[in-house]
Each structure stands twice: as C-alpha cells, then as structure tokens.
Design an enzyme around this catalytic site. Structure first.
Site, PDB file in Angstrom:
ATOM      1  N   CYS A 125      -4.548  13.530   1.220  1.00  0.00           N
ATOM      2  CA  CYS A 125      -5.673  12.664   1.532  1.00  0.00           C
ATOM      3  C   CYS A 125      -6.113  12.833   2.972  1.00  0.00           C
ATOM      4  O   CYS A 125      -6.958  12.087   3.457  1.00  0.00           O
ATOM      5  CB  CYS A 125      -5.319  11.199   1.263  1.00  0.00           C
ATOM      6  SG  CYS A 125      -3.995  10.563   2.310  1.00  0.00           S
TER       7      CYS A 125
ATOM      8  N   GLN B  58      -4.340   5.336  -7.377  1.00  0.00           N
ATOM      9  CA  GLN B  58      -5.567   5.932  -6.836  1.00  0.00           C
ATOM     10  C   GLN B  58      -6.735   4.966  -7.014  1.00  0.00           C
ATOM     11  O   GLN B  58      -6.956   4.427  -8.098  1.00  0.00           O
ATOM     12  CB  GLN B  58      -5.873   7.252  -7.539  1.00  0.00           C
ATOM     13  CG  GLN B  58      -5.000   8.404  -7.099  1.00  0.00           C
ATOM     14  CD  GLN B  58      -5.328   8.919  -5.704  1.00  0.00           C
ATOM     15  OE1 GLN B  58      -6.300   8.493  -5.075  1.00  0.00           O
ATOM     16  NE2 GLN B  58      -4.511   9.835  -5.213  1.00  0.00           N
TER      17      GLN B  58
ATOM     18  N   ASP C 261       2.644  14.208  -3.067  1.00  0.00           N
ATOM     19  CA  ASP C 261       1.448  13.395  -2.813  1.00  0.00           C
ATOM     20  C   ASP C 261       1.821  12.400  -1.718  1.00  0.00           C
ATOM     21  O   ASP C 261       1.998  11.211  -1.972  1.00  0.00           O
ATOM     22  CB  ASP C 261       1.025  12.686  -4.098  1.00  0.00           C
ATOM     23  CG  ASP C 261      -0.292  11.936  -3.943  1.00  0.00           C
ATOM     24  OD1 ASP C 261      -0.950  12.115  -2.896  1.00  0.00           O
ATOM     25  OD2 ASP C 261      -0.657  11.174  -4.852  1.00  0.00           O
TER      26      ASP C 261
END
Length: 581
Positions: free
Chosen positions: A533, A409, A506
C-alpha cells in the site's frame, strides 16, 4: 495492506533531497515560483512566509511540488496540483525543503476539473480520473527505479477502480465543535488537525452509511453530548473558528484540493489498529510527557490529560469518533461509537439507530471507551450494545464475518480484483506450500488455499486470527492460522511445516523490517508475492530482496482509492537461478 481512512494527516512526503516528482510540468508551465511576501533573493523561506508558487509536480503523499529561486529550493504544497499558481503560507521549514499550505489558487491548472465532494478526504478530485491513474502508475515506477535502484521489471497497466465514488466500506468520523458551538461529526480539516469539518453527504460511502452517521449525530446532539478535547488549546475552539477557517484556505478551489482526511489516514491507519501497539504506546507517552512539561510539572500534566480524556465535568462521556462499517455485498451496517469513559445511554443510541435504519439493515451497535491521547479508534474497552459483534460480508465465494477492529480491505469491490492479481502472480498448481504473512482475517489465504497444497497464515492480532479460523471452517477451506509476530514466528513456522514454495506478504504501510526480509531469504521460497500500500516502502524492500537473490519481474498497480494519492500494487519476485514451479 491499507485502510486509508479519510481525515488524518497525510503520510510524509519522500525525501526532498532527491525531489524528481513523478508528474512532469504542464506545457508552458514556469518551473520557478515567484514570491509575494518573499524572502530576499537566495534566502530560504521562513515559517509564516507567504509565497506565490507554480506547482510543477506531485510528490508521493499528495503534496504539490514547487521550486523556489535559482537554486530550486523545494516547497511541498498541500492543496495544489500540477499547473496551479497558488498563494501559500509556509508552516514548516527545513534546510533543503519546506512545507506550505495553499490559501488561494491564483491561477488554476488547465487540468483542474470542478470538485464534486464538499468535504475533505478526496484531494485529487480536482484532477481528471485518467490523469490520477497516470500519476499513480508513474509514482510506482519512480519509487522502484529511484528509491529502489531497480530495473528490468515489467510495470503493467494500472487497474482502475470500478467505482470512483461511494466505494468505501468503512469510514472513521471524528466529533468536534462547529462554528456556532454545535456538535459536528465529520473529517479533520486538512489545514488544522484539531478542527473537524461537518459533512452533509459523504461521497465516499453509500447513502445508507450516510444515514447511519446522520442518525448517530442527531442522537448525540439530542443528548447534549460534547466532543473530547484533542489539545489544551482546543478549549474555546468555537471562539477561534473564524481563524481556523481562514487557515484552511481562501478559495473553494484551494480548500477542495487540500489533502488529509479520515479516508487518507487509513492507509497509515492499518498499522495503528493492531500491528503497532508498542509504537502507539511510545507515541502516547511522548504526548503525555510533553503535556506534563507544558502544564508546569508532572502533576499538572497528569491532571490535564485526565481532563481531556476522562468524562465531562457532569460525569457523562464525551464523544470522540464514529466508525461506520458496511457489508457491501450483504447490505448490513455496523456502527461503533468511541467516547471517553463516563455515563452514556448506549441502549438508547442503539434504539435510535434501529429506528432510523431498520433492524434488517443494522447488524450491530458497539460502544468503545478510550482514554488514549492518540487520535485512534483502536484499543479501549469495547462492548456489544445490540445485535451481532461481527459484520457479515461476502467476498467472491467466501462468506466472512469481520470483527470490529479487524483489518479488511476498505474497497470491497476492488479487493476481489487485488486478490485476483495476487493469485495470478502466485501461479499455484495445487501442490505448493504457501505462507501468508500479515494475513489479517485470512481473505488472501482463503482465496489461495483451494489452489495450493498447504497454506499457513500468520498475523499479530489474535482477534483477526480467530476470524480467519472461523471463516475457514464456515467456508470449508483447509488452511492453518496462528497468531504471532512475523519476525519471530516465521523461523518457527519453517521448522514446523517445512520450507514454503510461495510466500505472500501484505505488510503494514511501513513495509517489511530488515529482520523479516532476512527471514524470508532464509526460508528460500521460489516466489514472493508482495502486496503493497506504499510504493516508497516497497522500493527499499524490493532492493533488499534483490540483494538476497530474488528478482523483481512484474508489478501491477491497483487503484483502490480514487481521488486520493494512495496506491496499492502487487509485485512478483522470483528467486534467481530457479526454474518455474
């Protein structure tokens, strides 16, 4: 998952066939755009038309939304914010919508604030930060309700960023040719993908990361190195710099608002680094084939590609990108130079960086040689020139070591908060079997493992899995990791370990494929914690999970990238008819 690197083109806007921007028109704003060099009444604009438009909203992706004429023909405008009246030039036209670039802000929005950064990558910096948060939360709600057709969930307050500037731990800079023919290192101009804007002070990264970029650029200039050619037309780019500048915008306000820079491409860039190898190959083949046709046949195309991606005529390497990565909690820097093949004194570069930064700050220097046509820092042949290959970092109680191309990240401080939300939603009691799909270097898995009974992580990139295994051993965490394609590996994992109680996903920006959604449904976890995202791909995935029997109950946006359109959020799905864990 997102990496959002500044200087690349922004992701596509949502389909204008269902416009409904998330941010409404300002008080007193005109909803119709008048036109200066306008098409006749009722006609749609053509490429090259110059329009005067009033912006009444923001589409996901960061473009302003204007409506033209009585029919409300939608025009997406780069470099404009709600309330602006702008002069814009159409560069792409479709039957139901067009894309344009703002070249002048005729009347600024009452919401506009003076820009702080003088470089691309922060298009929303002209909006107050509180307004940015409102828009991002509204866009998550719009995506889930309009694109996903969902209701009955709790959209929680957005988590604001702890730092609004100098928050990135990684930036990919591009080399290009400046106005005077000099070598520059910066971000791509929002109005011209082949043009690179020089940077004096990048406000996305720390001062020491800026010093690394400055030292590398000084060394490259002293060596007389030149940038690679991103296109055939780029030969002689210095002679066209004035035209490029005029295309970028006619006013400081218009230029500063424009989107698309290395920080923004990052969100799309995560899949490029290792999760979309096949797709990247297809893209590159397409470019090569187009180049071959344009060069007058296959042989001409091959020669042209070789001239652009190979060494300079004198046999020396041509520089492509500079990747600067920082351990925010260790103070260490990793610098990776990406070039074409060719001669280059990489040892001298390492020495120059050590002299400028000090050996206590510099963790490692790497050199990647790439012949790819695509604008990417992934792939190629990478060698360690000096120092350590992996960058040391600390996240919460975890000691990590990050490989050069592994995903991590990009906002370290906010990553801890993001993973805290995931842990809260997982609501582990200590006995559950947890699967972490697309686990990367294992940061989420290692955060959850101490609170679970058993944890398994899967990722496509072997280097990332090696980092995860090493981090688990280093931190004394019991977790299992293996490399594999989630689409194929998930059924095998269920057969090997048993059904999971909780699945954490994710995924890359494109979201989950239908096959992965079906695999999750067959695994039948009680809970799915989805870290996204991209709300426009979360929404259809959420609808698919709802069809399979999971109910979306909670969503919490997290602002990882201030002054950009990027939105991270965590969503909780619970299987219908099943009580709490």
């Amino acid at each position: 998952m997102t990496s959002a690197d500044p200087g690349a083109p922004p992701p596509p806007s949502p389909s204008p066939s269902r416009p409904a921007p998330a941010s409404g028109p300002p008080a007193g704003g005109d909803r119709r755009g008048a036109t200066a060099n306008a098409p006749r009444a009722g006609a749609r604009p053509q490429r090259g038309d110059e329009l005067e438009l009033t912006i009444d909203g923001l589409a996901y992706g960061g473009e302003g939304v204007a409506r033209l004429g009585e029919e409300g023909y939608v025009v997406f405008v780069t470099g404009a914010v709600p309330g602006d009246r702008v002069r814009a030039v159409v560069h792409k036209r479709k039957r139901t919508y067009a894309h344009a670039r703002a070249v002048e802000v005729l009347q600024p929005s009452p919401e506009r604030v003076p820009p702080r950064a003088q470089h691309p990558g922060v298009p929303w910096q002209v909006l107050p930060y509180e307004r940015q948060l409102e828009i991002k939360r509204a866009q998550v709600h719009e995506a889930l309700t309009r694109l996903g057709g969902l209701d009955g969930f709790e959209l929680e307050a957005i988590v604001p960023a702890t730092e609004q500037w100098r928050y990135r731990n990684k930036v990919e800079y591009s080399f290009g040719t400046g106005e005077g023919g000099e070598l520059v290192c910066g971000f791509h101009a929002p109005a011209g993908w082949n043009r690179v804007v020089a940077i004096d002070d990048c406000l996305l990264v720390s001062e020491r990361a800026n010093r690394a970029r400055e030292a590398a650029l000084r060394w490259c200039r002293a060596q007389g190195l030149r940038p690679w050619e991103r296109s055939v037309a780029e030969r002689g780019v210095g002679r066209r710099s004035a035209a490029g500048r005029s295309a970028a915008g006619g006013s400081a306000a218009g230029r500063s608002a424009a989107g698309g820079s290395v920080a923004e491409r990052g969100v799309a860039g995560r899949g490029v680094a290792g999760r979309s190898v096949a797709g990247r190959g297809v893209a590159e083949r397409g470019v090569a084939e187009r180049g071959a046709g344009g060069a007058g046949g296959a042989r001409g195309g091959v020669r042209d590609v070789a001239a652009r991606t190979g060494p300079a005529p004198d046999g020396r390497a041509r520089v492509r990108n500079l990747v600067v990565r920082e351990g925010r909690h260790t103070g260490k820097l990793q610098v990776r130079l990406v070039s074409t093949p060719g001669e280059l004194d990489a040892g001298a570069l390492a020495q120059a960086l050590k002299d400028a930064l000090g050996e206590r700050t510099l963790s490692g220097v790497l050199w990647t040689r790439s012949e790819r046509l695509a604008e990417t820092t992934g792939g190629g042949d990478t060698e360690l020139v000096w120092g350590e290959e992996r960058l040391p970092e600390r996240l919460g109680e975890l000691d990590l070591e990050i490989s050069p191309e592994a995903f991590f990240q990009t906002n370290t401080e906010m990553a801890g908060l993001l993973y805290g939300v995931a842990r809260e939603y997982a609501a582990l009691q200590g006995w559950e079997r947890v699967f972490d799909l697309y686990c990367g270097i294992g940061t989420i898995a290692l955060t959850l493992a101490p609170h679970a009974g058993e944890l398994w992580g899967i990722d496509l990139v072997p280097e990332a899995i090696a980092d995860a295994i090493a981090s688990a051993r280093r931190n004394g965490v019991a977790a299992h990791f293996f490399a594999g394609d989630v689409r194929l590996a998930l059924p095998e994992l269920v057969a090997r370990s048993g059904r999971p109680d909780v699945i954490v996903v994710d995924p890359p920006r494109a979201g989950l494929s239908g096959k992965v959604v079906r695999g999750i449904a067959r695994a039948r976890p009680r809970r799915v914690v989805y870290i996204s995202c991209n709300p426009t791909t979360l929404a259809p995935n959420a609808a698919q999970l709802a069809e399979e029997g999971w109910r979306l109950t909670r969503v919490r946006p997290v602002d990882m990238f201030p002054h950009t359109h990027h939105i991270e959020c965590v969503a909780l799905f619970e299987r219908a008819g099943v009580g709490p864990l």
